[in-house]
Design a protein around this motif. Structure first.
Motif, PDB file in Angstrom:
ATOM      1  N   TYR A  58       0.811  -1.222   0.000  1.00  0.00           N
ATOM      2  CA  TYR A  58       0.000   0.000   0.000  1.00  0.00           C
ATOM      3  C   TYR A  58       0.849   1.280   0.000  1.00  0.00           C
ATOM      4  CZ  TYR A  58       0.796  -0.318   5.078  1.00  0.00           C
ATOM      5  OH  TYR A  58       1.384  -0.413   6.321  1.00  0.00           O
ATOM      6  N   VAL A  59       2.087   1.205  -0.515  1.00  0.00           N
ATOM      7  CA  VAL A  59       2.869   2.420  -0.724  1.00  0.00           C
ATOM      8  C   VAL A  59       3.265   2.518  -2.195  1.00  0.00           C
ATOM      9  CG1 VAL A  59       3.747   2.463   1.640  1.00  0.00           C
ATOM     10  CG2 VAL A  59       5.091   1.356  -0.148  1.00  0.00           C
ATOM     11  N   ARG A  60       3.563   3.747  -2.643  1.00  0.00           N
ATOM     12  CA  ARG A  60       3.937   4.011  -4.031  1.00  0.00           C
ATOM     13  C   ARG A  60       5.456   4.157  -4.143  1.00  0.00           C
ATOM     14  NH1 ARG A  60       3.001   8.675  -4.744  1.00  0.00           N
ATOM     15  NH2 ARG A  60       1.868   9.324  -2.881  1.00  0.00           N
ATOM     16  N   PHE A  61       6.048   3.377  -5.025  1.00  0.00           N
ATOM     17  CA  PHE A  61       7.482   3.519  -5.292  1.00  0.00           C
ATOM     18  C   PHE A  61       7.810   2.816  -6.599  1.00  0.00           C
ATOM     19  CE2 PHE A  61       6.992  -0.438  -3.060  1.00  0.00           C
ATOM     20  CZ  PHE A  61       7.973  -1.292  -3.543  1.00  0.00           C
ATOM     21  N   ASP A  62       8.998   3.037  -7.093  1.00  0.00           N
ATOM     22  CA  ASP A  62       9.462   2.428  -8.330  1.00  0.00           C
ATOM     23  C   ASP A  62       9.828   0.974  -8.045  1.00  0.00           C
ATOM     24  OD1 ASP A  62      10.725   1.584 -10.617  1.00  0.00           O
ATOM     25  OD2 ASP A  62      12.098   3.292 -10.755  1.00  0.00           O
ATOM     26  N   ARG A  63       8.988   0.057  -8.496  1.00  0.00           N
ATOM     27  CA  ARG A  63       9.177  -1.351  -8.170  1.00  0.00           C
ATOM     28  C   ARG A  63      10.218  -2.047  -9.048  1.00  0.00           C
ATOM     29  NH1 ARG A  63       5.175  -3.057  -4.554  1.00  0.00           N
ATOM     30  NH2 ARG A  63       3.647  -1.410  -4.157  1.00  0.00           N
ATOM     31  N   SER A  64      10.873  -1.301  -9.897  1.00  0.00           N
ATOM     32  CA  SER A  64      11.952  -1.888 -10.695  1.00  0.00           C
ATOM     33  C   SER A  64      13.265  -1.932  -9.930  1.00  0.00           C
ATOM     34  CB  SER A  64      12.149  -1.083 -11.988  1.00  0.00           C
ATOM     35  OG  SER A  64      12.680   0.207 -11.711  1.00  0.00           O
ATOM     36  N   ARG A  65      13.270  -1.357  -8.713  1.00  0.00           N
ATOM     37  CA  ARG A  65      14.472  -1.343  -7.875  1.00  0.00           C
ATOM     38  C   ARG A  65      14.046  -1.459  -6.416  1.00  0.00           C
ATOM     39  NH1 ARG A  65      13.436   3.189  -5.525  1.00  0.00           N
ATOM     40  NH2 ARG A  65      12.882   5.102  -6.660  1.00  0.00           N
ATOM     41  N   PRO A  66      14.998  -1.696  -5.494  1.00  0.00           N
ATOM     42  CA  PRO A  66      14.650  -1.758  -4.066  1.00  0.00           C
ATOM     43  C   PRO A  66      14.042  -0.440  -3.577  1.00  0.00           C
ATOM     44  CG  PRO A  66      16.809  -2.707  -4.432  1.00  0.00           C
ATOM     45  CD  PRO A  66      16.405  -2.069  -5.733  1.00  0.00           C
ATOM     46  N   ILE A  67      13.135  -0.530  -2.634  1.00  0.00           N
ATOM     47  CA  ILE A  67      12.492   0.645  -2.067  1.00  0.00           C
ATOM     48  C   ILE A  67      13.513   1.503  -1.334  1.00  0.00           C
ATOM     49  CG2 ILE A  67      11.883  -0.463   0.139  1.00  0.00           C
ATOM     50  CD1 ILE A  67       9.161   1.009  -0.064  1.00  0.00           C
ATOM     51  N   MET A  68      13.324   2.825  -1.376  1.00  0.00           N
ATOM     52  CA  MET A  68      14.200   3.774  -0.701  1.00  0.00           C
ATOM     53  C   MET A  68      13.523   4.276   0.575  1.00  0.00           C
ATOM     54  SD  MET A  68      15.575   5.819  -4.084  1.00  0.00           S
ATOM     55  CE  MET A  68      16.787   6.761  -3.159  1.00  0.00           C
ATOM     56  N   PRO A  69      14.312   4.709   1.563  1.00  0.00           N
ATOM     57  CA  PRO A  69      13.714   5.096   2.853  1.00  0.00           C
ATOM     58  C   PRO A  69      12.586   6.110   2.753  1.00  0.00           C
ATOM     59  CG  PRO A  69      16.088   4.908   3.087  1.00  0.00           C
ATOM     60  CD  PRO A  69      15.793   4.731   1.618  1.00  0.00           C
ATOM     61  N   HIS A  70      12.716   7.133   1.915  1.00  0.00           N
ATOM     62  CA  HIS A  70      11.659   8.149   1.852  1.00  0.00           C
ATOM     63  C   HIS A  70      10.384   7.594   1.214  1.00  0.00           C
ATOM     64  CE1 HIS A  70      13.196   8.585  -2.299  1.00  0.00           C
ATOM     65  NE2 HIS A  70      11.997   9.066  -2.579  1.00  0.00           N
ATOM     66  N   GLU A  71      10.503   6.542   0.404  1.00  0.00           N
ATOM     67  CA  GLU A  71       9.324   5.992  -0.271  1.00  0.00           C
ATOM     68  C   GLU A  71       8.446   5.173   0.664  1.00  0.00           C
ATOM     69  OE1 GLU A  71      10.926   5.461  -4.828  1.00  0.00           O
ATOM     70  OE2 GLU A  71      11.582   4.005  -3.323  1.00  0.00           O
ATOM     71  N   VAL A  72       8.987   4.761   1.791  1.00  0.00           N
ATOM     72  CA  VAL A  72       8.223   3.999   2.779  1.00  0.00           C
ATOM     73  C   VAL A  72       7.027   4.819   3.283  1.00  0.00           C
ATOM     74  CG1 VAL A  72       8.384   3.069   5.129  1.00  0.00           C
ATOM     75  CG2 VAL A  72      10.146   2.526   3.454  1.00  0.00           C
ATOM     76  N   TYR A  73       7.106   6.138   3.160  1.00  0.00           N
ATOM     77  CA  TYR A  73       6.065   7.031   3.670  1.00  0.00           C
ATOM     78  C   TYR A  73       5.038   7.417   2.612  1.00  0.00           C
ATOM     79  CZ  TYR A  73       9.166   7.640   7.670  1.00  0.00           C
ATOM     80  OH  TYR A  73       9.965   7.421   8.776  1.00  0.00           O
ATOM     81  N   GLN A  74       5.199   6.932   1.384  1.00  0.00           N
ATOM     82  CA  GLN A  74       4.329   7.346   0.290  1.00  0.00           C
ATOM     83  C   GLN A  74       3.101   6.433   0.196  1.00  0.00           C
ATOM     84  OE1 GLN A  74       7.942   9.233  -2.449  1.00  0.00           O
ATOM     85  NE2 GLN A  74       6.882   7.412  -3.152  1.00  0.00           N
ATOM     86  N   ILE A  75       2.105   6.728   1.006  1.00  0.00           N
ATOM     87  CA  ILE A  75       0.902   5.905   1.077  1.00  0.00           C
ATOM     88  C   ILE A  75       0.114   5.999  -0.232  1.00  0.00           C
ATOM     89  CG2 ILE A  75      -1.278   5.528   2.281  1.00  0.00           C
ATOM     90  CD1 ILE A  75       1.134   4.801   3.963  1.00  0.00           C
ATOM     91  N   ASP A  76      -0.302   4.853  -0.726  1.00  0.00           N
ATOM     92  CA  ASP A  76      -1.126   4.771  -1.936  1.00  0.00           C
ATOM     93  C   ASP A  76      -2.584   4.601  -1.504  1.00  0.00           C
ATOM     94  OD1 ASP A  76      -2.506   3.990  -4.241  1.00  0.00           O
ATOM     95  OD2 ASP A  76      -0.787   2.924  -5.075  1.00  0.00           O
ATOM     96  N   GLU A  77      -3.351   5.663  -1.587  1.00  0.00           N
ATOM     97  CA  GLU A  77      -4.725   5.649  -1.086  1.00  0.00           C
ATOM     98  C   GLU A  77      -5.604   4.636  -1.821  1.00  0.00           C
ATOM     99  OE1 GLU A  77      -5.574   7.152   1.525  1.00  0.00           O
ATOM    100  OE2 GLU A  77      -3.902   8.530   1.833  1.00  0.00           O
ATOM    101  N   GLN A  78      -5.296   4.383  -3.086  1.00  0.00           N
ATOM    102  CA  GLN A  78      -6.085   3.414  -3.838  1.00  0.00           C
ATOM    103  C   GLN A  78      -5.943   2.015  -3.254  1.00  0.00           C
ATOM    104  OE1 GLN A  78      -5.275   3.389  -8.048  1.00  0.00           O
ATOM    105  NE2 GLN A  78      -6.534   1.575  -8.440  1.00  0.00           N
ATOM    106  N   GLN A  79      -4.724   1.652  -2.879  1.00  0.00           N
ATOM    107  CA  GLN A  79      -4.507   0.337  -2.276  1.00  0.00           C
ATOM    108  C   GLN A  79      -5.040   0.290  -0.848  1.00  0.00           C
ATOM    109  OE1 GLN A  79      -3.777  -1.853  -4.316  1.00  0.00           O
ATOM    110  NE2 GLN A  79      -2.901  -0.614  -5.956  1.00  0.00           N
ATOM    111  N   VAL A  80      -4.931   1.399  -0.140  1.00  0.00           N
ATOM    112  CA  VAL A  80      -5.499   1.470   1.211  1.00  0.00           C
ATOM    113  C   VAL A  80      -6.993   1.190   1.184  1.00  0.00           C
ATOM    114  CG1 VAL A  80      -6.086   3.088   3.081  1.00  0.00           C
ATOM    115  CG2 VAL A  80      -3.742   2.963   2.222  1.00  0.00           C
TER     116      VAL A  80
END
Length: 355
Positions: A58-80
């Motif tokens: 339920y977070v938004r990030f570039d899934r072609s690479r490992p998640i970065m620390p700041h992306e852990v906070y990017q909540i994806d409301e659609q998935q929520v």
């Protein structure tokens, strides 16, 4: 006059894990639990669902690479919204929902996703852990304790290599785990002081947490002993599953008799916790599809008998899938057609003995 038996501080919930949000990638979501499924559970007498979530779901990030620390906070409301819908569907059917972070920022019992830090070592990971529970507890702040609970972290342990499924594991140091539980509780109860919080036992859910009795926190144990029965030939547990001996129940392993009395000994610390006034629930239990069906049923009958004797409920892993009562892919089961699903009627009948 005999004294009354101790009462478990947690309800004797009976039900299932549902794995809709178990995979870190929403594209690989393999279950879509519907209100109809929850209605079946309720009609069969069950009252509980545990929802293990991987936070990357339920977070938004570039899934072609490992998640970065700041992306852990990017909540994806659609998935929520998918999570919210599932909770609402379950509650409408009278089921209690236990939300669990199966993968939290910096830790998961399973390999297969590269974390940006380590929950047990890095303050940044703890900050992210607190952020996620602040989000969920605020989102569900209007829910009552009868409707929802918050299971902080699935099966805590220390791992030598987070990316190696077979790496050595050990218990988290007691004060370190208590610190996480305290921070989680404070965060969740800032949204609602009445929120119900649960902590999985230390060392992969197997050990009672003996230094949190002052916190009004329930504890979740596991029903996977002995592992040879529960996870027979499971490739993520045994490096050479093809070399395992035939499994039976009762059984003898390395000279030790495994039977109902042995199970009672395994659960003794959890039974003692109930007797001390604590709350205990068996959040996961069950046998994988390769365990012979008659062995699985005999073992589960003994295990659930022991738990029920001491007012401890259970949540089967899983409802629909290789541990479950629907579509389990067992080769030795005559399935019943249930609205297009393959129902293991014998396993369901066994479970309903204890609801």
């Amino acid at each position: 006059m005999l004294a009354a038996a101790p009462t478990n501080a947690l309800p004797r919930w009976k039900g299932f894990n549902v794995l809709d949000f178990f995979n870190p990638d929403p594209k690989h979501r393999r279950q879509h639990t519907t209100q109809e499924h929850f209605r079946w559970m309720a009609d069969w007498g069950f009252d509980f669902v545990r929802v293990p979530m991987a936070y990357p779901y339920y977070v938004r990030f570039d899934r072609s690479r490992p998640i970065m620390p700041h992306e852990v906070y990017q909540i994806d409301e659609q998935q929520v919204q998918h999570v919210v819908d599932l909770v609402e569907h379950a509650n409408r059917c009278g089921l209690h929902v236990c939300l669990n972070l199966h993968r939290a920022p910096g830790f998961c019992i399973n390999a297969g996703f590269e974390e940006p830090y380590n929950l047990w070592k890095d303050p940044e990971a703890m900050e992210a852990f607190v952020f996620h529970w602040a989000y969920w507890s605020k989102l569900f702040r209007a829910k009552t304790r009868d409707q929802i609970s918050f299971d902080l972290l699935n099966e805590p342990c220390l791992r030598e290599d987070m990316n190696d499924q077979f790496s050595q594991r050990s218990a988290v140091p007691k004060e370190r785990y208590r610190s996480l539980i305290v921070k989680g509780c404070e965060t969740i109860r800032a949204s609602d002081p009445g929120h119900l919080v649960i902590a999985d036992g230390n060392n992969i859910g197997n050990e009672v947490i003996d230094n949190i009795l002052d916190l009004d926190v329930g504890q979740s144990c596991r029903g996977y002993a002995p592992g040879l029965v529960s996870h027979y030939k499971a490739p993520w547990v045994f490096e050479h599953p093809e070399h395992l001996p035939e499994v039976t129940w009762p059984s003898v392993e390395n000279g030790q008799v495994h039977d109902k009395a042995w199970l009672r000994e395994q659960f003794a610390p959890w039974i003692a916790l109930v007797e001390q006034g604590g709350g205990v629930h068996c959040g996961e239990c069950g046998a994988w599809k390769e365990t012979p069906h008659h062995v699985a049923l005999a073992w589960m009958d003994d295990m659930f008998s022991v738990l029920t004797e001491h007012d401890i409920g259970f949540s089967l892993w899983e409802f629909d899938g290789t541990f479950g009562i629907l579509n389990s892919e067992r080769k030795d089961v005559a399935y019943e057609d249930w609205y297009g699903q393959k129902l293991d009627r014998k396993m369901l009948d066994l479970l309903t003995k204890f609801v």
